[in-house]
Design an enzyme around this catalytic site. Sequence first.
Site, PDB file in Angstrom:
ATOM      1  N   ASN A 224      -2.838  16.704 -51.441  1.00  0.00           N
ATOM      2  CA  ASN A 224      -1.771  15.809 -51.877  1.00  0.00           C
ATOM      3  C   ASN A 224      -2.391  14.498 -52.336  1.00  0.00           C
ATOM      4  O   ASN A 224      -3.446  14.094 -51.833  1.00  0.00           O
ATOM      5  CB  ASN A 224      -0.817  15.539 -50.702  1.00  0.00           C
TER       6      ASN A 224
ATOM      7  N   HIS B 111      -1.551  10.408 -52.656  1.00  0.00           N
ATOM      8  CA  HIS B 111      -0.620   9.445 -52.067  1.00  0.00           C
ATOM      9  C   HIS B 111      -1.019   8.034 -52.512  1.00  0.00           C
ATOM     10  O   HIS B 111      -2.211   7.693 -52.491  1.00  0.00           O
ATOM     11  CB  HIS B 111      -0.668   9.556 -50.538  1.00  0.00           C
TER      12      HIS B 111
ATOM     13  N   SER C 189      -5.092   7.763 -52.287  1.00  0.00           N
ATOM     14  CA  SER C 189      -5.878   8.704 -51.474  1.00  0.00           C
ATOM     15  C   SER C 189      -5.514  10.131 -51.847  1.00  0.00           C
ATOM     16  O   SER C 189      -4.355  10.426 -52.145  1.00  0.00           O
ATOM     17  CB  SER C 189      -5.554   8.541 -49.983  1.00  0.00           C
TER      18      SER C 189
ATOM     19  N   ASP D  27       1.714  12.932 -44.865  1.00  0.00           N
ATOM     20  CA  ASP D  27       0.636  12.073 -45.392  1.00  0.00           C
ATOM     21  C   ASP D  27      -0.510  11.906 -44.392  1.00  0.00           C
ATOM     22  O   ASP D  27      -1.126  10.838 -44.292  1.00  0.00           O
ATOM     23  CB  ASP D  27       1.196  10.696 -45.805  1.00  0.00           C
TER      24      ASP D  27
HETATM   25  C1  GAR Z   1       2.448   9.116 -57.699  1.00  0.00           C
HETATM   26  O1  GAR Z   1       2.227   7.738 -57.609  1.00  0.00           O
HETATM   27  C2  GAR Z   1       2.091   9.790 -56.397  1.00  0.00           C
HETATM   28  O2  GAR Z   1       0.976   9.233 -55.744  1.00  0.00           O
HETATM   29  C3  GAR Z   1       3.340   9.544 -55.601  1.00  0.00           C
HETATM   30  O3  GAR Z   1       4.386   9.753 -56.497  1.00  0.00           O
HETATM   31  C4  GAR Z   1       3.952   9.401 -57.815  1.00  0.00           C
HETATM   32  C5  GAR Z   1       4.221  10.568 -58.732  1.00  0.00           C
HETATM   33  O4  GAR Z   1       3.948  10.231 -60.064  1.00  0.00           O
HETATM   34  N1  GAR Z   1       3.409  10.428 -54.489  1.00  0.00           N
HETATM   35  C6  GAR Z   1       3.902  10.097 -53.295  1.00  0.00           C
HETATM   36  O5  GAR Z   1       4.367   9.023 -53.060  1.00  0.00           O
HETATM   37  C7  GAR Z   1       3.833  11.205 -52.253  1.00  0.00           C
HETATM   38  N2  GAR Z   1       3.947  10.677 -50.934  1.00  0.00           N
HETATM   39  P1  GAR Z   1       3.716  11.376 -61.125  1.00  0.00           P
HETATM   40  O6  GAR Z   1       4.920  12.324 -61.030  1.00  0.00           O
HETATM   41  O7  GAR Z   1       3.681  10.685 -62.452  1.00  0.00           O
HETATM   42  O8  GAR Z   1       2.446  12.080 -60.776  1.00  0.00           O
END
Ligand code: GAR
Length: 328
Positions: free
Chosen positions: A126, A128, A155, A164
């Site tokens: 994942n 994060h 991360s 997470d």
């Molecule tokens: C990203 O910033 C990712 O790190 C976050 O959601 C966004 C998705 O953007 N994920 C989380 O917060 C998970 N806990 P994307 O759809 O453009 O990749």
Amino acid sequence: MSGVRGPIGAPRTMADGKAGRARVAVLISGRGSNMAALVYAAKQADCPFEIVLVASNNPEAAGLQLAEAEGIPTFAHSHKGMKRADYDRLIDAAIRRAGATHVALAGYMRLLSPEFVEGWQGRMLNIHPSLLPRYKGLDTHQRALDAGDRVAGCSVHVVTAELDDGPVLGQTEVAILDGDTAQTLADRILIAEHQLYGRVLAAFVGGPANPALLLERVRAIALALPVASEKMSHGVPAFAAAGKMFLYFRNNHHGDGMVSICVKTTGREEQEMLIDTDPDLYSWPSYIGPSGWIAMRLDRRDLDWDHVADRILTSWRHAAPRAISALL
Ligand code: GAR
């Protein structure tokens, strides 16, 4: 609304993909920019993974369109109105139909059921947007600003049952600027995310096998069997059924250069047949007594874990008391 598009209807095998590349299913809920970064990274000839499926719990996720345009099979089904475990079984089936060996969560904003996490243990990553273990969960950027941090970041970690949590495999620090808002900070961290994810995923699937993660997975399979217990034997983790050994885990045992397990077969004939059929996977175990033990290599990228689980179960049957074995 639900839909499966692209050639994922039929079961697929490793032979369908480019030889030796890990087959990654990417799960998204929205924009999918991290998924896009992985898709583009996989286009490089030396990339050790390919993207075999993009799946989403949100049929309107913008990333699905991008994946389709890139010729990647997609699966979309809304989770609404479904129990978590039922939904996860559905998406798990689509991932397995696609022949995926690994799962990459990329902005997948759903908690996962324990069964799903268990099924992909040691093979699911994942990304994060924080420097874990700081700021698990949501609103990571605002929380970093509110805390007065000077540095934020992102991360990539192995997914475990806790949200997470799980071993962090890579991080990028991103400086916080005077006047940053949650949005400006998120925008900059996203650039770092796109750089980080593909590299970490490549190192994870393409680098040397991680013995600790392999042991974790073997342990989960073995200890789920009735009357199974673990102890150290001759310096290696070993598993017994009602006191009788059925599995040894070995990491570079006496310098053999392999991560492997030793399991029981019916005897000489089966041992020879297995070694003949797949000499890369099976070998005569060193430093172990006679009577049917065989070594099975785990440090192969294309390892079929269902097959490993079958072998462990068969071995357990040799050791378990008949009355208990008959129950399974
Ligand atoms: C990203 O910033 C990712 O790190 C976050 O959601 C966004 C998705 O953007 N994920 C989380 O917060 C998970 N806990 P994307 O759809 O453009 O990749």
